[in-house]
Scaffold this motif. Structure first.
Motif, PDB file in Angstrom:
ATOM      1  N   ALA A 202      28.728  20.096 -30.943  1.00 45.16           N
ATOM      2  CA  ALA A 202      28.125  21.139 -31.779  1.00 45.16           C
ATOM      3  C   ALA A 202      27.759  20.578 -33.149  1.00 45.16           C
ATOM      4  O   ALA A 202      26.677  20.851 -33.680  1.00 45.16           O
ATOM      5  N   LEU A 203      28.648  19.757 -33.723  1.00 42.33           N
ATOM      6  CA  LEU A 203      28.361  19.139 -35.015  1.00 42.33           C
ATOM      7  C   LEU A 203      27.163  18.197 -34.915  1.00 42.33           C
ATOM      8  O   LEU A 203      26.335  18.130 -35.828  1.00 42.33           O
ATOM      9  N   ALA A 204      27.071  17.485 -33.803  1.00 43.35           N
ATOM     10  CA  ALA A 204      25.943  16.563 -33.615  1.00 43.35           C
ATOM     11  C   ALA A 204      24.621  17.332 -33.583  1.00 43.35           C
ATOM     12  O   ALA A 204      23.616  16.891 -34.158  1.00 43.35           O
ATOM     13  N   VAL A 205      24.614  18.498 -32.928  1.00 38.71           N
ATOM     14  CA  VAL A 205      23.395  19.317 -32.848  1.00 38.71           C
ATOM     15  C   VAL A 205      23.028  19.841 -34.232  1.00 38.71           C
ATOM     16  O   VAL A 205      21.867  19.790 -34.646  1.00 38.71           O
ATOM     17  N   LEU A 206      24.019  20.320 -34.971  1.00 34.19           N
ATOM     18  CA  LEU A 206      23.760  20.860 -36.307  1.00 34.19           C
ATOM     19  C   LEU A 206      23.275  19.769 -37.270  1.00 34.19           C
ATOM     20  O   LEU A 206      22.374  19.990 -38.075  1.00 34.19           O
ATOM     21  N   ASN A 207      23.868  18.588 -37.170  1.00 32.67           N
ATOM     22  CA  ASN A 207      23.439  17.485 -38.024  1.00 32.67           C
ATOM     23  C   ASN A 207      22.020  17.044 -37.674  1.00 32.67           C
ATOM     24  O   ASN A 207      21.237  16.670 -38.556  1.00 32.67           O
ATOM     25  N   SER A 208      21.684  17.085 -36.393  1.00 35.08           N
ATOM     26  CA  SER A 208      20.326  16.746 -35.964  1.00 35.08           C
ATOM     27  C   SER A 208      19.336  17.764 -36.508  1.00 35.08           C
ATOM     28  O   SER A 208      18.244  17.405 -36.964  1.00 35.08           O
ATOM     29  N   GLN A 209      19.744  19.037 -36.477  1.00 35.48           N
ATOM     30  CA  GLN A 209      18.884  20.092 -37.011  1.00 35.48           C
ATOM     31  C   GLN A 209      18.677  19.902 -38.515  1.00 35.48           C
ATOM     32  O   GLN A 209      17.573  20.096 -39.032  1.00 35.48           O
ATOM     33  N   ILE A 220      22.365  30.844 -43.892  1.00 37.17           N
ATOM     34  CA  ILE A 220      23.761  31.316 -43.828  1.00 37.17           C
ATOM     35  C   ILE A 220      24.379  31.048 -42.469  1.00 37.17           C
ATOM     36  O   ILE A 220      25.534  30.608 -42.363  1.00 37.17           O
ATOM     37  N   ILE A 221      23.617  31.302 -41.406  1.00 40.88           N
ATOM     38  CA  ILE A 221      24.160  31.113 -40.058  1.00 40.88           C
ATOM     39  C   ILE A 221      24.480  29.646 -39.824  1.00 40.88           C
ATOM     40  O   ILE A 221      25.530  29.309 -39.252  1.00 40.88           O
ATOM     41  N   TRP A 222      23.582  28.749 -40.269  1.00 40.61           N
ATOM     42  CA  TRP A 222      23.832  27.314 -40.093  1.00 40.61           C
ATOM     43  C   TRP A 222      25.130  26.913 -40.769  1.00 40.61           C
ATOM     44  O   TRP A 222      25.961  26.203 -40.196  1.00 40.61           O
ATOM     45  N   ASN A 223      25.325  27.379 -41.995  1.00 40.72           N
ATOM     46  CA  ASN A 223      26.540  27.044 -42.743  1.00 40.72           C
ATOM     47  C   ASN A 223      27.795  27.578 -42.064  1.00 40.72           C
ATOM     48  O   ASN A 223      28.814  26.898 -41.986  1.00 40.72           O
ATOM     49  N   GLU A 224      27.712  28.818 -41.577  1.00 42.32           N
ATOM     50  CA  GLU A 224      28.870  29.414 -40.902  1.00 42.32           C
ATOM     51  C   GLU A 224      29.237  28.609 -39.657  1.00 42.32           C
ATOM     52  O   GLU A 224      30.420  28.329 -39.409  1.00 42.32           O
ATOM     53  N   LEU A 225      28.220  28.249 -38.865  1.00 48.29           N
ATOM     54  CA  LEU A 225      28.481  27.485 -37.651  1.00 48.29           C
ATOM     55  C   LEU A 225      28.999  26.091 -37.970  1.00 48.29           C
ATOM     56  O   LEU A 225      29.887  25.566 -37.276  1.00 48.29           O
ATOM     57  N   PHE A 226      28.448  25.480 -39.009  1.00 56.24           N
ATOM     58  CA  PHE A 226      28.874  24.129 -39.383  1.00 56.24           C
ATOM     59  C   PHE A 226      30.346  24.130 -39.814  1.00 56.24           C
ATOM     60  O   PHE A 226      31.133  23.267 -39.385  1.00 56.24           O
ATOM     61  N   ILE A 227      30.719  25.108 -40.627  1.00 54.54           N
ATOM     62  CA  ILE A 227      32.116  25.218 -41.069  1.00 54.54           C
ATOM     63  C   ILE A 227      33.038  25.494 -39.882  1.00 54.54           C
ATOM     64  O   ILE A 227      34.113  24.892 -39.754  1.00 54.54           O
ATOM     65  N   GLN A 228      32.602  26.397 -39.008  1.00 51.26           N
ATOM     66  CA  GLN A 228      33.413  26.723 -37.831  1.00 51.26           C
ATOM     67  C   GLN A 228      33.601  25.491 -36.948  1.00 51.26           C
ATOM     68  O   GLN A 228      34.703  25.236 -36.450  1.00 51.26           O
ATOM     69  N   ALA A 229      32.529  24.714 -36.768  1.00 45.94           N
ATOM     70  CA  ALA A 229      32.612  23.510 -35.936  1.00 45.94           C
ATOM     71  C   ALA A 229      33.538  22.480 -36.579  1.00 45.94           C
ATOM     72  O   ALA A 229      34.311  21.807 -35.885  1.00 45.94           O
ATOM     73  N   LEU A 230      33.462  22.343 -37.917  1.00 43.37           N
ATOM     74  CA  LEU A 230      34.359  21.419 -38.617  1.00 43.37           C
ATOM     75  C   LEU A 230      35.816  21.829 -38.443  1.00 43.37           C
ATOM     76  O   LEU A 230      36.699  20.980 -38.229  1.00 43.37           O
TER      77      LEU A 230
END
Length: 260
Positions: A202-209, A220-230
């Motif tokens: 999930a982190l790899a997908v978000l970092n690619s995005q 906001i959604i990106w940040n929430e998902l990134f924090i949750q994945a971390l």
């Protein structure tokens, strides 16, 4: 007297007759009459059709599809602005889906093809209906429908159905081929990955995005998902460390036991 003692074939005939009678009518139903009109249609047409969907699936399918596709013409003399038509239409949809369920022993591809043909021509609902009827239709049929959308070059629908059936392999392929066309495609994929306990992916997908769109970090959604994945990845790392400590302690205990 209300149809409870009729056979399925008799109910079907009565529904067809009532629909034909209503279709011929030229009476205008204004805003205030529309509610009663659709309530009556629900009682005399939609509900009986649902009741025989499993007994006469092919006939119920044919009639429910006919009614849905003819809905605009059928209601040309009815003021539908109150929204009361939605209850009646939803039950027609239910009859259609249950008639398809009753045919699930047939080839999934044939059921999928019939379903796709109707969905292409119908514009009152989108792929969201498949979320409601996922269990009823089954993953095999929905996967074939998804492939049909993909072959027709309708990626949004294909990705949406892949999310509904949780097909991570298909989404991984689409992500690898850079086929996602909206940020929500990434977000939905990330949610599924975390649901599958794959926070590192999930982190790899978000970092690619983020690499493709530097401004996405303002979302906001990106940040929430990134924090949750971390956080999830941190939990996994803590679990790895805990497991390693337990293993080391177990080895020490074994050595002490051998020394004694």
């Amino acid at each position: 007297m209300n149809g409870y003692l009729l056979s399925a074939a008799e109910v079907l005939k009565a529904v067809e007759k009532e629909y034909a009678r209503r279709a011929r009518s030229k009476r205008f139903y204004d805003y205030y009459d529309a509610d009663a009109f659709f309530d009556e249609l629900t009682r005399s047409i939609a509900n009986p059709l649902v009741g025989i969907a499993h007994e006469l699936p092919e006939q119920a399918e044919s009639l429910s599809v006919k009614m849905m596709l003819e809905f605009e013409r059928f209601t040309r003399n009815v003021d539908t602005s109150s929204g009361s038509w939605m209850g009646y239409y939803t039950i027609l949809l239910d009859a259609w889906m249950k008639s398809l369920e009753a045919q699930k022993n047939n080839d999934p591809a044939s059921i999928a093809k019939k379903t796709f043909t109707v969905v292409e021509r119908e514009f009152y609902f989108g792929i969201e209906i498949f979320k409601k009827y996922r269990t009823l239709l089954g993953t095999d049929i929905l996967r074939v429908i998804r492939d049909m959308y993909y072959q027709k070059k309708l990626p949004r629908e294909a990705f949406g159905l892949s999310i509904i059936i949780k097909d991570l392999d298909f989404l991984a392929m689409a992500f690898k081929n850079d086929e996602f066309c909206h940020s929500t495609d990434y977000f939905d994929y990330v949610r599924l990955l975390m649901e599958d306990l794959r926070s590192d992916d999930a982190l790899a997908v978000l970092n690619s995005q983020r690499a493709d769109d530097e401004e996405i970090i303002d979302n906001i959604i990106w940040n929430e998902l990134f924090i949750q994945a971390l956080i999830e990845e941190g939990k996994k790392e803590d679990l790895r460390l805990l497991t390693k400590c337990v293993q080391i302690r177990w080895r020490l205990l074994n050595r002490l036991t051998q020394v004694r």
